[in-house]
Design an enzyme around this catalytic site. Structure first.
Site, mmCIF file in Angstrom:
data_model
loop_
_atom_site.group_PDB
_atom_site.id
_atom_site.type_symbol
_atom_site.label_atom_id
_atom_site.label_comp_id
_atom_site.label_asym_id
_atom_site.label_seq_id
_atom_site.Cartn_x
_atom_site.Cartn_y
_atom_site.Cartn_z
ATOM 1 N N ASP A 78 -33.618 4.132 -28.636
ATOM 2 C CA ASP A 78 -33.130 4.827 -29.826
ATOM 3 C C ASP A 78 -32.287 3.920 -30.717
ATOM 4 O O ASP A 78 -32.282 4.074 -31.944
ATOM 5 C CB ASP A 78 -32.313 6.062 -29.415
ATOM 6 N N CYS A 119 -33.590 6.047 -20.246
ATOM 7 C CA CYS A 119 -33.053 6.324 -21.572
ATOM 8 C C CYS A 119 -33.417 7.708 -22.093
ATOM 9 O O CYS A 119 -34.052 8.498 -21.412
ATOM 10 C CB CYS A 119 -33.438 5.205 -22.526
ATOM 11 N N ASP A 120 -33.036 7.951 -23.340
ATOM 12 C CA ASP A 120 -32.840 9.291 -23.877
ATOM 13 C C ASP A 120 -33.948 10.302 -23.606
ATOM 14 O O ASP A 120 -33.688 11.411 -23.171
ATOM 15 C CB ASP A 120 -32.633 9.206 -25.387
ATOM 16 N N LYS A 121 -35.203 9.959 -23.900
ATOM 17 C CA LYS A 121 -36.282 10.942 -23.782
ATOM 18 C C LYS A 121 -37.017 10.851 -22.461
ATOM 19 O O LYS A 121 -37.755 11.754 -22.103
ATOM 20 C CB LYS A 121 -37.296 10.774 -24.929
ATOM 21 N N CYS A 191 -26.791 2.597 -22.668
ATOM 22 C CA CYS A 191 -25.546 2.266 -23.358
ATOM 23 C C CYS A 191 -24.341 2.962 -22.721
ATOM 24 O O CYS A 191 -24.428 4.101 -22.267
ATOM 25 C CB CYS A 191 -25.664 2.590 -24.832
ATOM 26 N N GLU A 442 -32.325 11.109 -35.215
ATOM 27 C CA GLU A 442 -30.890 11.026 -34.957
ATOM 28 C C GLU A 442 -30.196 10.414 -36.161
ATOM 29 O O GLU A 442 -30.759 9.572 -36.857
ATOM 30 C CB GLU A 442 -30.614 10.158 -33.719
ATOM 31 N N SER A 468 -27.100 11.172 -32.421
ATOM 32 C CA SER A 468 -27.021 10.384 -31.198
ATOM 33 C C SER A 468 -25.827 10.857 -30.390
ATOM 34 O O SER A 468 -24.829 11.344 -30.938
ATOM 35 C CB SER A 468 -26.843 8.906 -31.558
#
Length: 555
Positions: A78, A119-121, A191, A442, A468
């Protein structure tokens, strides 16, 4: 065994010939086939170490008597996708990941799965797939990045984006930005703050789908390799006991996840992902429940960007289980929920004490008596809007100001960095929702620009897009219905007075219903921004943010 359909009997001789082509022995074909879903790639910092995690998982599966077989899942970074067309392709990968994993698991008749996301997804996408396929499954992520250090202070990616805003405001030199650039992301891993990736990895523990430490053990620690081996061994135990994702991801488990979410101060994106995962598990999870859970759940952690602590600090303080132990003191969790350990939540967290009350506040001394996320409603957001309350400055919890209206993220950033946004303004970015974007981008760039220019405690931002987990301030996203379907956010005009009252869960525009109806009568749908490819197909099927942006056939 499910894998008997491809390994046993005369009719399966052709199948076995193909396994021989893979170099598998008859002994390997006689054991349970365990799919290892690897999100490894060389473009996402949170995924560059997953080859090592996967090898450790394979060892664990083999040691416990299974045959591990690796297949891939995609991933988008992202941070790298931020601020350009690439961000339209972020949220949409959640469904690609779920669909492709379902296809691979069903086509090859695996007996069990180990999901290796970070990570995010990837985490929610693979949780969705786990619920669909419903065979014994355990999660082990790649782990969080260590915090960076700039001028003796711990820093993270959100600091980097804010540094760019400071440069635009003339309060930081190019050399100062370069120092941040070189030092805020010092290791591989997701992160280092409580952003979306770490939020969702922590919630795998709360849901019961990940082992202790899955959300917090840093990526570069050898303990992460040991955890991966244990995950490989544990999935074989789950297979023996026939413990499946839908046995674990029950309504009570999702309520536990919402509660832990509030205590940790997780990313607002969890309000998209938890309902979508629940939907796949056959559980209805209305985001309106978030306020009910928040009302009784204390916020115990202020991890970056809400405060000065990071994932490594949470890990040292005892991790997610220590937070859950604190919550259990007020009987806020369903302790009888089954988990991937084969034990209950209560059994798992019984001995997990809080080792650092500065990082995890004791339940008697929280940052606030209510949770870190709030769902807002009103005539501007009839269905819902979402804000990370724990990351909002006290003076912005109640705010009224004139709307500064933009129909895309880029125009808003130009105005912010051009000095055209002033204290008191409410920036409105619309036509960036699931359909309108498409892809619900985002908005870390505009929120970071606002913070970096010293406006974080005087300017609010409202969007039908999303934020985010690294965003902070009065940033209200997921406004539903979105502009593309004629939601009230499409009817706002420059200068309209917008009222935000987070303690009362309200988001309103100060115009009469009669005026709203006049504007609604004049409103015309916009032509789709994208008419070909995956984004166009996604836009035709996606639902609103308050429903988790799940996909449905539109009839």
């Amino acid at each position: 065994m499910r894998s008997d359909a491809v390994t046993k009997g005369m009719q399966q001789a052709p199948h076995r010939s193909l396994f021989h082509a893979l170099g598998l022995t008859e002994e390997e074909m006689s054991r349970p086939l365990v799919g290892i879903v690897s999100s490894y790639n060389e473009i996402v910092p949170g995924h560059m170490n997953l080859d090592k995690i996967v090898e450790a998982v394979k060892l664990g599966v083999s040691m416990a008597g299974g045959t591990p077989i690796v297949f891939p899942a995609i991933a988008v970074c992202d941070g790298i996708a931020m601020g350009h067309i690439g961000m339209k392709y972020s949220l949409v990968t959640r469904d690609l990941i779920a669909d492709s994993t379902e296809a691979m698991a069903m086509a090859h008749q695996f007996d069990a799965l180990v999901m290796v996301p970070n990570c995010d997804k990837n985490v929610p996408g693979l949780l969705m797939a786990a619920a669909r396929v419903n065979i014994p499954t355990v999660f082990v992520s790649g782990g969080p990045m260590l915090a960076g250090h700039v001028k003796g202070q711990k820093r993270s990616l959100s600091s980097m984006f804010e540094a760019v805003g400071s440069y635009a405001a003339g309060t930081m030199t190019e050399e100062g930005v370069k120092e941040f650039e070189d030092h805020v992301c010092p290791t591989c891993g997701s992160c280092s703050g409580m952003y979306t990736a770490n939020s969702m990895n922590c919630l795998t523990e709360a849901l019961g789908m990940g082992l202790r430490g899955n959300g917090t053990i840093p990526a570069v620690y050898s303990e992460r390799i040991k955890l991966a081996k244990k995950a490989g061994m544990q999935v074989m135990e789950m297979l023996k006991k026939n413990i499946r994702p839908r046995d674990i991801m029950t309504k009570d488990a999702f309520m536990n996840a919402l509660t832990v979410d509030m205590a940790l101060g997780c990313s607002t994106n969890s309000m998209l992902h938890l309902p979508a995962i629940a939907h796949e598990a056959g559980v209805e999870l209305n985001v309106d429940l978030a306020n009910e859970v928040s009302a009784r759940t204390p916020n115990l952690c202020h991890l970056a960007p809400a405060g000065p602590t990071y994932m490594e600090d949470l890990n040292e303080a005892g991790g997610v289980y220590a937070v859950m132990n604190e919550l259990s003191k007020k009987e806020l969790l369903h302790l009888s929920c089954l988990t991937v350990t084969g034990k209950t939540v209560g059994e798992n967290i019984a001995s997990c004490v809080n080792k650092d009350p500065k990082v995890i506040r004791p339940v008697e001394n929280p940052y606030s008596t209510t949770g870190g996320i709030a769902i807002l409603k009103g005539n501007l957001a009839p269905d819902s809007g979402v804000v990370k309350r724990s990351a909002v400055a006290e003076e912005m919890l109640v705010h009224e100001g004139p709307a500064r209206v933009f129909d895309c993220e880029e125009d808003a950033i130009d105005a912010i960095k051009g000095g055209r946004i002033v204290a008191g303004d409410v920036v409105v970015i619309r036509y960036e929702g699931p359909k309108g974007g498409p892809g619900m981008r985002e908005m870390l760039n505009p929120t970071s620009a606002i913070a970096g220019m010293g406006l974080g405690s005087s300017v609010a931002l409202i969007t039908d897009g999303r934020f985010s987990g690294a965003s902070r301030g009065a940033s209200i996203g997921h406004v539903s219905p979105e502009a593309a379907v004629g939601g009230p956010i499409a009817l706002i005009e420059e200068g309209d007075r917008i009222r935000i009252n987070i303690p009362e869960n309200r988001l309103d525009v100060d115009i009469s219903e009669e005026e709203m109806e006049k504007r609604r009568a004049k409103w015309q749908p916009r032509a789709p921004k994208v008419t070909t490819g995956y984004l166009a197909r996604y836009a035709s099927m996606v639902t609103s943010g308050n429903r988790g942006a799940i996909l449905e056939i539109q009839r």
